[in-house]
Every structure is written in C-alpha cells, then in structure tokens.
Scaffold this active site. Structure first.
Site, PDB file in Angstrom:
ATOM      1  NE  ARG A  70      37.329  25.148  83.675  1.00 29.84           N
ATOM      2  CZ  ARG A  70      38.285  25.149  84.616  1.00 29.84           C
ATOM      3  NH1 ARG A  70      38.241  26.008  85.610  1.00 29.84           N
ATOM      4  NH2 ARG A  70      39.288  24.281  84.572  1.00 29.84           N
ATOM      5  CE  LYS A 176      39.722  10.090  68.001  1.00 28.81           C
ATOM      6  NZ  LYS A 176      39.984   8.753  68.291  1.00 28.81           N
ATOM      7  CG  ASP A 205      38.711   9.906  61.247  1.00 26.64           C
ATOM      8  OD1 ASP A 205      39.915   9.823  61.587  1.00 26.64           O
ATOM      9  OD2 ASP A 205      37.971   8.923  61.170  1.00 26.64           O
ATOM     10  CG  HIS A 206      43.951  12.460  63.723  1.00 25.07           C
ATOM     11  ND1 HIS A 206      43.274  12.009  64.822  1.00 25.07           N
ATOM     12  CD2 HIS A 206      45.036  11.682  63.599  1.00 25.07           C
ATOM     13  CE1 HIS A 206      43.950  11.002  65.342  1.00 25.07           C
ATOM     14  NE2 HIS A 206      45.022  10.787  64.632  1.00 25.07           N
ATOM     15  CD  GLU A 244      47.995   3.332  69.923  1.00 27.51           C
ATOM     16  OE1 GLU A 244      48.672   3.907  70.793  1.00 27.51           O
ATOM     17  OE2 GLU A 244      46.827   3.633  69.637  1.00 27.51           O
ATOM     18  CG  HIS A 268      40.989   6.835  63.540  1.00 26.87           C
ATOM     19  ND1 HIS A 268      40.597   8.099  63.196  1.00 26.87           N
ATOM     20  CD2 HIS A 268      41.550   6.941  64.769  1.00 26.87           C
ATOM     21  CE1 HIS A 268      40.915   8.935  64.178  1.00 26.87           C
ATOM     22  NE2 HIS A 268      41.486   8.261  65.137  1.00 26.87           N
TER      23      HIS A 268
END
Lengths: 517, 365
Positions: A70, A176, A205-206, A244, A268
């Site tokens: 942008r 995603k 999907d890394h 995490e 994932h």
C-alpha cells in the site's frame, strides 16, 4: 518472442541430460511478486530466504522480485528496505556483491490491493522484466497479506489477465491462515479456483518445509523395522505436542482473533498427525502424498454436540514465571481485551477410524507460556502381554515409547526397558537416542527457502491441497463454533510456565498420561 | 606439538609421548566420558571419520584449511603427521565443542587425534589408524601432500578418498590417479567440485524446453581456467561429453591452450582449453558454448555470481541476433568452502563424476 535457435517444433520435448547428479535442480526463470511486500513475514522470512537462495546460487537463472504494498515509495526505497531486512534477519551475513546483484532485480509497485490500476502497473513491470530477460518468465504471486485481502487480490489478478501467461507458468502461493472457518475456507477455495487451476495453487504450511517434518516420512517409509508395528495392534496412543515458553508478544491483535486451535492445530498439528497416520504413498509425488493425507483427515470423525466438551479443551495462561522472570497472564497482555475468551492452550483427543488406527487415541496439545519450547510426537506402544520380572525396588517396566522431536533437539528417542546392574532382576526405562545434529554435517535450510524453491519449480508435495484444507477445517470447525458460543464452555486456566491446565487430563483415556513438557 | 590448533577450541586435551594406538583409543573414550559427565548437554557427533595423512612440517597449513570448513568438520579427524626420521609415536587428543549449549539444547563435540609418526611406523600404519576411527561410520581419506603408496594402503579403512586433481603438476597423471582410485573407493575430487556452479548453470541454461534440443547441436566448447587447473577444465568438458554422448579424443597443445575435437550427436564439437593467467585461485574462469544453430552462451566469473551472456539469431539467415547479459547471483565458496563441500560429499554419491573423469582422461591421453 522470435527465437530461431531451439524454436519449438511440436515434437516431444527431450529430457535434460545435464541435470543428472546435480543436488540443485534447475528452477525455471521466474518473477516473484510479493503482495504485502513490506509486512512482517516478508521482512523476517521471505526476503532473507531469497537472499540465502541467491547466496547459494539456488535462485532461477533469471530472477526478478516485485514487491506490492500500500505504501507509496520508489523502487530504490523498497530496495533499501529489502537490504535492511536481509541484513537484520538473514541466517548468514550477506555477501555484499551477491546482495547487490539480488537487489538490482527488485522492483516495487505501490497501491491498495483492490485498486485495478495497481494490477495494470504490475503487468507493465512484469512485461519489462521479460523484455529485459529476452524470454518469457514464469510468474509466482505470493500472497503475504492479511487473509482478508486474499479474495480481492485473486479476483484482480484474474480480471487483469495475470492468472495465465503465454509462454510461462503462473503460480499462486497463499500464506496461512486459509480461512478461519470451514465455510470461509470453502469460499476462499471457490474464489481461488474460479480464477486459477488447483495445479497453480500452493497453500503454504511452513511446517511442511521443515527438514524434521520431512524426515518423518523418511523415518516411517525408509525403515522396515517400524512399519510392522505401526498400527492399532502394537500402538497404544499417539501424543503430539507443540509447546511454547513464550507468550503472545506483540501479536495480540492477530492472536486474540485466532487462538491456539486455529493458529497451530488446524494446520500444523493436523499435518503432523497425517504424517504419523498416513498409508505409504505409491510414490513421493505431490498428488500421491496428498491423497494419502486427505484419507487420514477424512477418517477422523467430525466432532459433534456434547462430544466436543469431552474431546477438546481450551485454556488461557495466568500470570506466572518464565525464564526466571515474572510474566503477566494473557488477559493482562497489552492489546488483549479484558473479557477475551481466546484460548492460548488447546488440546484435542482425536481418533482415526480406519483399519490401521481404529481405537488408538491421538492426543494433540499446543499452548503458549508452557514450561518449555518443544514440538514432538510421542508414539506409545502397548505393554508386553506378560511380565516375568518383579517390579519391586525399581521404576518398573514401562511401555516402549518412540519420540520424534522436531524442536529444539531434533531427533528420535526410543524408550526401552533395561536391567539395572546388580544382583536383582530390576528393570528401568532407558532411552536410545538419535539426534539429527550428530549425524549430518549440513545445516538445515530455513523452511521458506525450501518452499519458495519448490513453488517456483512447480513441486506441490509440501503444500496443502484444497480438499486437504477443507478436511482440516471439517474437524476443527465444530470445535471453533462451540467455543465461540457465548456463553460457551468455560475456559480453563493455567499458570504461566507450567505444564498446562490440569483439566487437560480429562481428555485422556484411563491410564494415559500427558508427557512432561 | 604440531597440530595444536587443529580442532579449534579445545575443551579436553590428552597427550602422550611414546604412546600406542590402544592408549590413544582409551584416552579418547575417557575424555568423552569426562566431558559428558561434566555437562551431559554435550554429545559426540557421529557422522564421518576423516584420516588425513600429512607431512608434519605442513600440519599448520592443513590446520588452517580445516579450520575454515566450519560445520563440515569431520566428527572424528585423525591426523597422521609424518616426519621421516621420527622414531617415537607421539599423540595428542582434543575434544572440542563449537560453543556452549543453550539451556535445554544439545551441543556437538568433535574429536581430533594427531599422531606423529615416522618411517619406522609406516609398515604398521593400518594397525595405528584402525583403532582410532569410529566403527560403522564412513571414513574419508585425504593425503594432500601426495604419498600415493600410503593412500593405497590406508584405503583398506576408507570408503571415500578426497583428492584435488589440480594439485598434481601434470593433469593427465592426476586424472589417471583419480581413475585408478575410483575403482577402489568413492572419489571426491575438489577439482570436480569447483565446477559444480558451472555445471548447474549450464544445466539450467539449457533447461527451458525450447533450448534442450540445442544440446545435441553444440558445436564448440571453450573453457578458460587457472593455469594450473587444466584437470578441472578437462573434467568440465568430460562432463558435457559423458552426459551428451560425445566421443572424446586426445587434445593437442596450441601455445598455452589445448585444442581438439570430440564427436557429438550432430557432428564435430571443437574443444579449446585456455589458460587464464589473470585468475588468482584454482578452478575455472569462463565457459563458452556455441551451437550449430548460432546460439552462443558464455559464463564467466563476476562479482556477486556468474556473469552470463547469451546471443541467439532471430532470423533464419542468422544476420539478426539478440543478446542479453546478466549476473546469476551466488557467493564464492572460497577454497575452504570447496574443501568443506568435499568433506560433505563423502556422504553422498555423484554418479556423473566417473564417466566425466573417463571422458576427460581420453582427452589428455
């Protein structure tokens, strides 16, 4: 383009005999267009990945990068931003000459994503790249924007005749999340597939780009010793954990509208489950691998009604301790509404109702601010049918457990029973460990390096197909809906830095336990 | 002792003068136990043994070269430092980590053994080296200072041998030697690895389907190379010949160049290997290919990657041509990078090297 040498003749095209033995296969000349070119993902992941590919000589023979965003700025300003991002986030210190060469081929198109004129300007820039190259280039459009822009970008690419290109392939790479509900995912698929063919679409999907996830397939299908055990007769349960230790950081806006289920489980973790449960594909082509994954997802019954509260749990972290510091609870995090019911922890018990897995529970859990960072898959085998040893004075015989750790210590661990040295026949569990780091010299590439290369090469094996995305949502959508009801089921709480909510034990079959995080 | 700096940072060290292989092996085991007991986050890497047979006086130079390979360092490096008149067997064992492990994460250890030996030990060399390699791991053998007879003997312990064909003063002898070794072990030739980016780029240049047909119409190949890298240039042409089914014949000297022809699918392919005295590092400086239909492709070293130039006719009488020049980004690996890649390649298998080697040898016959 008039080309006398090598002009197409209509005859079957010969193979390229020069690619045999090469570790890096050629990637067709490509212009990569990043929508959302100044965003966080582009700066932190995509641009550094492109630099590292350039450093290794792994970019296509001819490569151009076009950023679309942008903000109004000149090519030179955008190049400068790219340079800063690469210097800051690249996994290796940039080589000045390589960086300069890469940046020379960077262009920028400013404008809002719904503005038709942006696409006209983009088409001009793409044509310029091809004139400069003297040949048609493949085009890859990478949607690295907020998901709400996906439909309009796709629609505008179609109306601007950019979805197809004479002389080159056009590919669409979509980040995603692919929808936030089943209906949204279906709607987005309809809109994308109205303009593009499924073979052109690469849904990222890394996790699938991570070496350790790909290693799971090698582990299962390149080692004959496990496959005979890999079924309901020998496997008691499967536990998949993505924990995490960090909180939500500065991502309150995104996270509070997403939550743990959408953020990790819907994509994932269901992919990890598929890797554990899928049948061996006939070959490792994109379609064969994805066919097998879809079959697994389709074999998971869709949760309904009251069942949802018995097979799922959501929770939020309270204040606590992490890394030796006091940390705030989720509702005290900056930007989080004080009445938020968004889950920072989610756990599910799923079953895969097919011949191989019937009756085997698959436990999935993920959460923020847990005791430590770990992503693992634990496969617990059934106990031996008869135990000839006394268990007095020892930890006793425990079922074998195979743990595939994706991070931080990537490897495989097998828990075995072994005799404790001494005069008594006492048994205790010991671990046989295999760590990838101890067995390979190479450093794993970043997931995005692999995924960008694969998309440019047209290899969709590590990308999610339309029916796969919808099958994932079919499982998660009823849970999302139940949790969003107000008043929905209560939100459990857990102390930051802990193992998670005690209520998660309620999902477990009698005798099962969550592994310590 | 020579080789003190072979392992980078040393976390545990043992040394003994007048030692035995058994004592060295016991010291390795004991040091590993001690390091692991002190901090169980440290684990020994178990990837690759590397045996380096070096002249003792050049051990420092070898240490410098190996220090640069970073993560490609063999998990156990056994340096046999040779000094002809040495009577006593001395040894030093070093176990080093690449750094402290982060909390909850593991750190890898690598082991270096330096054994100083003399002529009197050569007859029993296998019995000295054998106990020092980790069983069941692939072993790479490297003898950068020649000693062909020693390499031949130590091959009994190795599955792969590392060499650099440009190290030999006479290219033909280098390729003969590589051919001979390739019959007994997997050969990793640094001269071949220096050509990897060139091979990748030629493969990529002809990968578009409209250009693949041109491969059978290649009519001329010119390779410019470091004056001492004739072997590398010949291997590159040998690769083209073996992949494209050309019949190679002996090249003849033409001043500083080697010239000749091979026979390709659609006729003769002229070959020219030119020395490029301006090139400061071993390897290749440039490659030019021409096809019968008038397509020309040139690749040359440039800042930030390989510089490509393509010229192709756009009219049937070939009077009108289009030309393009561009740079294909890629960082130079440097000589240490090439060595590191060589160590990594010991774990892989490239099926195209030996056919290229045989074709190259025919050109230097």
């Amino acid at each position: 383009m008039a080309v006398a040498a090598g002009r197409p003749t209509g005859e079957p095209e010969p193979e390229n005999p020069l690619t045999a033995g090469l570790e890096r296969l050629p990637v067709a000349p490509t212009t990569l267009v990043i929508f959302g070119a100044t965003g966080d993902l582009a700066r932190r992941k995509l641009l550094p990945a492109l630099y590292n590919l350039a450093h290794e000589g792994a970019l296509p023979e001819r490569f151009h990068l076009v950023g679309v965003s942008r903000k109004e700025k000149e090519d030179e300003d955008y190049r400068s931003e790219c340079e800063q991002a690469i210097r800051r986030f690249s996994r290796r210190k940039p080589d000045e000459d390589v960086l300069g060469t890469l940046l020379d081929n960077v262009r920028y198109v400013p404008g809002t994503f719904d503005d038709e004129s942006v696409y006209g300007e983009l088409a001009t820039v793409l044509d310029d790249c091809e004139k400069e190259a003297g040949e048609p280039l493949n085009r890859a459009f990478y949607l690295s924007t907020a998901p709400s822009f996906f439909p309009v970008i796709v629609e505008r690419l179609g109306s601007s005749k950019l979805a197809h290109h004479d002389g080159g392939e056009v590919r669409l790479i979509i980040e995603k999340p692919f929808g936030t509900t089943l209906e949204e995912a279906r709607q987005l698929n309809r809109e994308v597939l109205r303009i593009f063919d499924e073979t052109q679409v690469y849904r990222i999907d890394h996790y699938l780009g991570k070496e350790t996830v790909q290693n799971m397939l090698a582990f299962r299908f390149a080692n004959g010793m496990f496959e005979p055990l890999w079924n309901r007769n020998y496997i008691d349960s499967v536990q998949i954990t993505a924990a995490e230790d960090l909180g939500i950081g500065s991502r309150a806006d995104y996270y509070d509208s997403s939550g743990a289920l959408r953020d990790l489980i819907q994509n994932h973790m269901l992919q990890l489950l598929c890797h554990v449960a899928m049948e061996p594909p006939v070959s490792f082509t994109a379609e064969e691998v994805r066919n097998e994954k879809v079959k697994v997802l389709q074999a998971i019954p869709q949760p309904t009604g009251d069942e949802i509260s018995r097979m799922s749990l959501r929770a939020q972290y309270l204040s606590g301790h992490a890394g030796g510091d006091d940390v705030p609870g989720y509702l005290e995090e900056e930007g989080v509404p004080e009445d938020s019911v968004t889950e920072t922890y989610a756990a599910l018990r799923l079953e895969v109702d097919n011949w191989r897995w019937a009756g085997v529970p698959f436990y999935l859990r993920t959460g923020k601010r847990l005791a430590r960072k770990v992503t693992e898959i634990a496969v617990t085998l059934k106990p031996v049918p008869h135990l000839a040893f006394s268990q007095d004075g020892s930890l006793g015989v425990q079922p074998n457990q195979l743990v595939l750790t994706l991070q931080p210590n990537e490897g495989v661990s097998l828990r075995l029973g072994a005799k404790i040295p001494g005069t008594r026949m006492s048994i205790r569990p010991v671990n046989m460990e295999f760590l990838y780091g101890t067995a390979f010299l190479s450093q794993s590439p970043e997931a995005y390096e692999r995924l960008i290369t694969d998309a440019m090469r047209g290899d969709a094996t590590l990308f999610t197909r339309n029916d796969e995305v919808e099958a994932q949502w079919r499982i998660c959508d009823p849970i999302v809906k139940a949790w969003e009801l107000r008043p929905g089921p209560p939100v459990a709480r857990y102390e930051a830095g802990s193992q998670g909510p005690r209520e998660a034990d309620g999902l477990l079959r009698e005798g099962d336990r969550w592994r310590a995080i | 002792m020579a080789g003190d700096d072979l392992s980078g940072r040393s976390d545990a060290v043992w040394s003994e003068q007048g030692t035995t292989p058994d004592a060295i092996e016991a010291a390795l085991r004991q040091l590993l136990v001690e390091v692991h007991t002190e901090n169980d986050d440290f684990l020994p890497a178990r990837v690759l043994n590397m045996i380096a047979f070096v002249d003792r006086e050049w051990t420092g130079e070898i240490a410098n070269r190996l220090r640069g390979v970073g993560r490609y360092h063999a998990s156990r490096l056994v340096v046999l430092a040779y000094e002809p008149r040495r009577e006593r067997l001395d040894a030093r064992v070093m176990i080093a980590s690449e750094g402290a492990s982060a909390p909850g994460e593991l750190a890898l250890l690598r082991e270096t053994v330096v054994v100083e030996l003399g002529d009197r030990h050569l007859d029993d060399l296998l019995t000295i080296a054998d106990p020092l390699v980790v069983p069941d791991l692939p072993t790479l053998l490297w003898s950068p200072h020649g000693h062909h007879e020693i390499v031949t003997e130590l091959l009994a312990l190795a599955q792969a041998v590392l060499l650099d064909s440009v190290d030999e003063p006479i290219a033909r002898e280098a390729l003969d030697r590589a051919c001979e070794l390739s019959e007994r072990a997997y050969v990793v030739d640094l001269a071949w690895l220096r050509s990897t980016p060139w091979r990748e780029r030629v493969a990529a240049s002809f990968d578009p389907v409209w250009l693949r047909r041109e491969l059978s119409a290649i009519s001329a190949v010119t390779v410019r190379h470091h004056p001492a890298s004739t072997a590398a240039a010949t291997l590159l042409v040998g690769w083209l010949a073996s992949r494209l089914g050309w019949r190679t014949e002996s090249l003849a000297a033409d001043g500083d160049a080697l010239v000749g022809a091979t026979h390709g699918g659609e006729g003769e392919v002229s070959v020219r290997l030119e020395a490029a005295p301006e090139l400061q590092v071993p390897g290749l400086e440039g490659l030019a290919l021409e096809t019968a239909s008038g397509l020309q492709l040139r690749l040359s070293r440039g800042a930030g990657g390989l510089r490509a130039h393509r010229r192709w006719p756009i009219s049937d009488d070939r009077q009108d041509c289009e030309e393009r020049e561009w740079t294909i980004p890629g960082a130079s690996r440097g000589e240490t990078g090439v060595l590191g890649e060589g160590i990594r390649q010991a774990l892989l298998r490239d099926p195209t090297y030996v056919p290229a080697l045989k074709a190259a040898r025919a050109m230097l016959a």
